[in-house]
Design an enzyme around this catalytic site. Structure first.
Site, PDB file in Angstrom:
ATOM      1  N   ASP A 145       0.604  -0.785  -0.256  1.00 23.43           N
ATOM      2  CA  ASP A 145       0.096   0.063  -0.030  1.00 23.43           C
ATOM      3  C   ASP A 145       0.990   1.119  -0.361  1.00 23.43           C
ATOM      4  O   ASP A 145       1.743   1.391   0.572  1.00 23.43           O
ATOM      5  CB  ASP A 145      -1.239   0.363   1.401  1.00 23.43           C
ATOM      6  CG  ASP A 145      -1.952   1.275   1.007  1.00 23.43           C
ATOM      7  OD1 ASP A 145      -2.109   1.110  -0.204  1.00 23.43           O
ATOM      8  OD2 ASP A 145      -2.754   1.424   2.426  1.00 23.43           O
ATOM      9  N   TRP A 200       2.754   7.715  -2.070  1.00 20.15           N
ATOM     10  CA  TRP A 200       4.122   7.630  -2.665  1.00 20.15           C
ATOM     11  C   TRP A 200       4.397   8.605  -4.130  1.00 20.15           C
ATOM     12  O   TRP A 200       5.189  10.047  -4.212  1.00 20.15           O
ATOM     13  CB  TRP A 200       4.794   6.614  -3.199  1.00 20.15           C
ATOM     14  CG  TRP A 200       6.059   7.276  -3.757  1.00 20.15           C
ATOM     15  CD1 TRP A 200       7.853   5.894  -2.979  1.00 20.15           C
ATOM     16  CD2 TRP A 200       6.457   7.189  -4.933  1.00 20.15           C
ATOM     17  NE1 TRP A 200       8.324   6.671  -3.248  1.00 20.15           N
ATOM     18  CE2 TRP A 200       7.961   6.496  -4.467  1.00 20.15           C
ATOM     19  CE3 TRP A 200       6.214   7.096  -5.602  1.00 20.15           C
ATOM     20  CZ2 TRP A 200       9.299   6.785  -5.883  1.00 20.15           C
ATOM     21  CZ3 TRP A 200       7.318   7.510  -7.174  1.00 20.15           C
ATOM     22  CH2 TRP A 200       9.234   7.282  -7.436  1.00 20.15           C
ATOM     23  N   HIS A 219       2.909   3.242  -8.515  1.00 18.88           N
ATOM     24  CA  HIS A 219       3.019   1.874  -9.112  1.00 18.88           C
ATOM     25  C   HIS A 219       3.838   1.070 -10.329  1.00 18.88           C
ATOM     26  O   HIS A 219       4.750   1.094  -9.702  1.00 18.88           O
ATOM     27  CB  HIS A 219       1.762   1.898 -10.119  1.00 18.88           C
ATOM     28  CG  HIS A 219       0.280   1.983  -9.614  1.00 18.88           C
ATOM     29  ND1 HIS A 219       0.078   1.581  -8.055  1.00 18.88           N
ATOM     30  CD2 HIS A 219      -1.129   2.530  -9.918  1.00 18.88           C
ATOM     31  CE1 HIS A 219      -1.441   2.037  -8.280  1.00 18.88           C
ATOM     32  NE2 HIS A 219      -1.707   3.198  -8.864  1.00 18.88           N
ATOM     33  N   ARG A 236     -11.475   1.804  -9.531  1.00 19.94           N
ATOM     34  CA  ARG A 236     -10.364   3.414  -9.376  1.00 19.94           C
ATOM     35  C   ARG A 236     -10.764   3.502 -10.836  1.00 19.94           C
ATOM     36  O   ARG A 236     -11.518   2.968 -11.618  1.00 19.94           O
ATOM     37  CB  ARG A 236      -9.280   2.684  -9.457  1.00 19.94           C
ATOM     38  CG  ARG A 236      -9.046   2.272  -8.027  1.00 19.94           C
ATOM     39  CD  ARG A 236      -7.732   2.362  -7.854  1.00 19.94           C
ATOM     40  NE  ARG A 236      -7.379   1.833  -6.125  1.00 19.94           N
ATOM     41  CZ  ARG A 236      -6.142   1.911  -5.557  1.00 19.94           C
ATOM     42  NH1 ARG A 236      -5.259   2.530  -6.104  1.00 19.94           N
ATOM     43  NH2 ARG A 236      -6.214   2.222  -3.932  1.00 19.94           N
ATOM     44  N   LEU A 285      11.410 -20.831  -4.874  1.00 20.58           N
ATOM     45  CA  LEU A 285       9.873 -19.731  -3.974  1.00 20.58           C
ATOM     46  C   LEU A 285       8.501 -19.705  -5.076  1.00 20.58           C
ATOM     47  O   LEU A 285       8.548 -19.667  -5.926  1.00 20.58           O
ATOM     48  CB  LEU A 285      10.121 -18.557  -3.785  1.00 20.58           C
ATOM     49  CG  LEU A 285       9.300 -17.312  -3.815  1.00 20.58           C
ATOM     50  CD1 LEU A 285       9.182 -16.905  -1.861  1.00 20.58           C
ATOM     51  CD2 LEU A 285       9.199 -15.666  -4.375  1.00 20.58           C
TER      52      LEU A 285
HETATM   53  C1  FPP Z   1      -2.102   0.295  -3.421  1.00 24.73           C
HETATM   54  O1  FPP Z   1      -1.887   1.538  -3.432  1.00 24.73           O
HETATM   55  C2  FPP Z   1      -1.891  -0.477  -4.584  1.00 24.73           C
HETATM   56  C3  FPP Z   1      -1.907  -0.994  -5.745  1.00 24.73           C
HETATM   57  C4  FPP Z   1      -3.496  -1.368  -5.458  1.00 24.73           C
HETATM   58  C5  FPP Z   1      -1.404  -1.954  -6.362  1.00 24.73           C
HETATM   59  C6  FPP Z   1      -0.252  -2.938  -6.540  1.00 24.73           C
HETATM   60  C7  FPP Z   1       0.606  -2.689  -7.775  1.00 24.73           C
HETATM   61  C8  FPP Z   1       2.382  -2.937  -7.864  1.00 24.73           C
HETATM   62  C9  FPP Z   1       2.600  -2.281  -6.504  1.00 24.73           C
HETATM   63  C10 FPP Z   1       2.223  -2.289  -8.744  1.00 24.73           C
HETATM   64  C11 FPP Z   1       2.876  -3.831  -9.549  1.00 24.73           C
HETATM   65  C12 FPP Z   1       2.877  -5.159  -9.424  1.00 24.73           C
HETATM   66  C13 FPP Z   1       3.109  -5.941  -9.805  1.00 24.73           C
HETATM   67  C14 FPP Z   1       3.081  -7.773  -9.232  1.00 24.73           C
HETATM   68  C15 FPP Z   1       3.084  -6.679 -10.777  1.00 24.73           C
HETATM   69  P1  FPP Z   1      -2.543   2.351  -3.406  1.00 24.73           P
HETATM   70  O2  FPP Z   1      -2.266   2.604  -4.988  1.00 24.73           O
HETATM   71  O3  FPP Z   1      -3.669   1.922  -2.932  1.00 24.73           O
HETATM   72  O4  FPP Z   1      -1.664   3.611  -2.397  1.00 24.73           O
HETATM   73  P2  FPP Z   1      -2.606   4.178  -1.497  1.00 24.73           P
HETATM   74  O5  FPP Z   1      -3.540   4.617  -0.579  1.00 24.73           O
HETATM   75  O6  FPP Z   1      -1.082   5.940  -1.004  1.00 24.73           O
HETATM   76  O7  FPP Z   1      -3.184   5.731  -2.921  1.00 24.73           O
END
Ligand code: FPP
Length: 284
Positions: A34, A39, A51, A85, A145
């Protein structure tokens, strides 16, 4: 590139070995990644950059898990709720997933990683499904893994579809309600075959499980860090693993019972803990 022969500092190598040999390494780590959006905001950049940078953390944590000896790593990459989203963000996440697999599959395969997914993957775009199916098929016999991507995943959805299947099997006479066990329920979930997570890590400081592995995490140790996912790299991961190594897992028993069982109780491990603290301090 072979991860096992990668040049690491002596301290890092010792830390990995110590974590392995203490017998206090979680077998299954599950991560709620998260903070990508925050970020990006902190860096004055669009959310998608968060992302993109988060994908670099994925690469680092997958490799570090494999090198350290974690057997199962499950990443919450896209929740059922994430479909709500903006469509541009959803599309970007889907294309990021595709490019992650395309870019990484050779290296994952060469390093013995077995890929799998959990969740309602039938809801994913066809191109993503095709890439995932090929990658899963290609890595299915690997023995390193197990990397599980939770995609279009929600624990309540998984429990619901399991209950529907169980009800159907009851109707067909394959299962009788009074014989149902916890193990049987686990068999109907998309997490079927995975051991329960020992350790759930959540980044960005939120104190929630967000519909992640609710059944499976019944006895998991939980670790929350303020670090945002794109900033969460191997040093932070080691810190989390050392925190786990210090904990006593009692599964409802008393400390004395755990010690009497010869389990990994609080006593008798202080030397190992001191060693872990020392090395962790050295690699900071
Ligand atoms: C949450 O941060 C993250 C996600 C909804 C997506 C996770 C994806 C990745 C880490 C990148 C790609 C992953 C793979 C497996 C290739 P948020 O957007 O909710 O952050 P916020 O709460 O600060 O808005």
């Amino acid at each position: 590139m072979s991860w096992s022969t990668e040049r690491l500092s002596d301290d890092e190598r010792t830390l990995q070995e110590t974590l392995r040999t203490t017998g206090r390494l979680p077998r299954h780590v599950a991560v709620i990644m998260d903070g990508n959006g925050r970020w990006a905001e902190h860096h004055g950049r669009p959310r998608i950059d968060g992302h993109r940078e988060g994908m670099e953390s994925v690469r680092d944590i997958v490799k570090t898990s494999s090198q350290t000896g974690v057997r199962f790593l499950t990443l919450y990459a896209f929740s059922m709720e994430n479909w709500k989203r903006p469509v541009t963000e959803v599309n970007f996440l889907m294309s990021l997933l595709e490019s992650y697999i395309e870019r990484e599959i050779d290296e994952l395969h060469d390093n013995g990683v077995r890929l799998r997914t959990i969740g309602k993957t039938s809801a994913l775009p066809k191109s993503v499904r095709r890439i995932l199916t090929n990658a899963i098929e290609r890595t299915r016999d690997n023995e390193g893994l197990t990397l599980t991507l939770a995609l279009s995943y929600g624990a309540r959805w998984d429990l619901l579809q399991a209950m529907q299947m169980i009800a159907l099997d009851v109707r067909r006479g394959k299962v009788s309600p009074e014989d149902l066990t916890e193990e049987m329920i686990s068999q109907y979930l998309t997490t079927q075959g995975l051991p329960d997570p020992d350790f759930v890590i959540r980044t960005s400081g939120e104190l929630r499980l967000s519909n992640f592995l609710l059944w499976e995490s019944a006895y998991a140790e939980i670790y929350v860090t303020e670090r945002l996912w794109p900033d969460f790299r191997r040093q932070d991961y080691y810190r989390a693993l050392c925190d786990y190594a210090r904990r006593e897992r009692r599964f409802g028993k008393t400390s004395a019972q755990v010690a009497a069982d010869g389990g990994k109780g609080a006593e008798g491990a202080s030397d190992q803990r001191t060693l872990l603290d020392k090395i962790l301090h050295a690699i900071r």
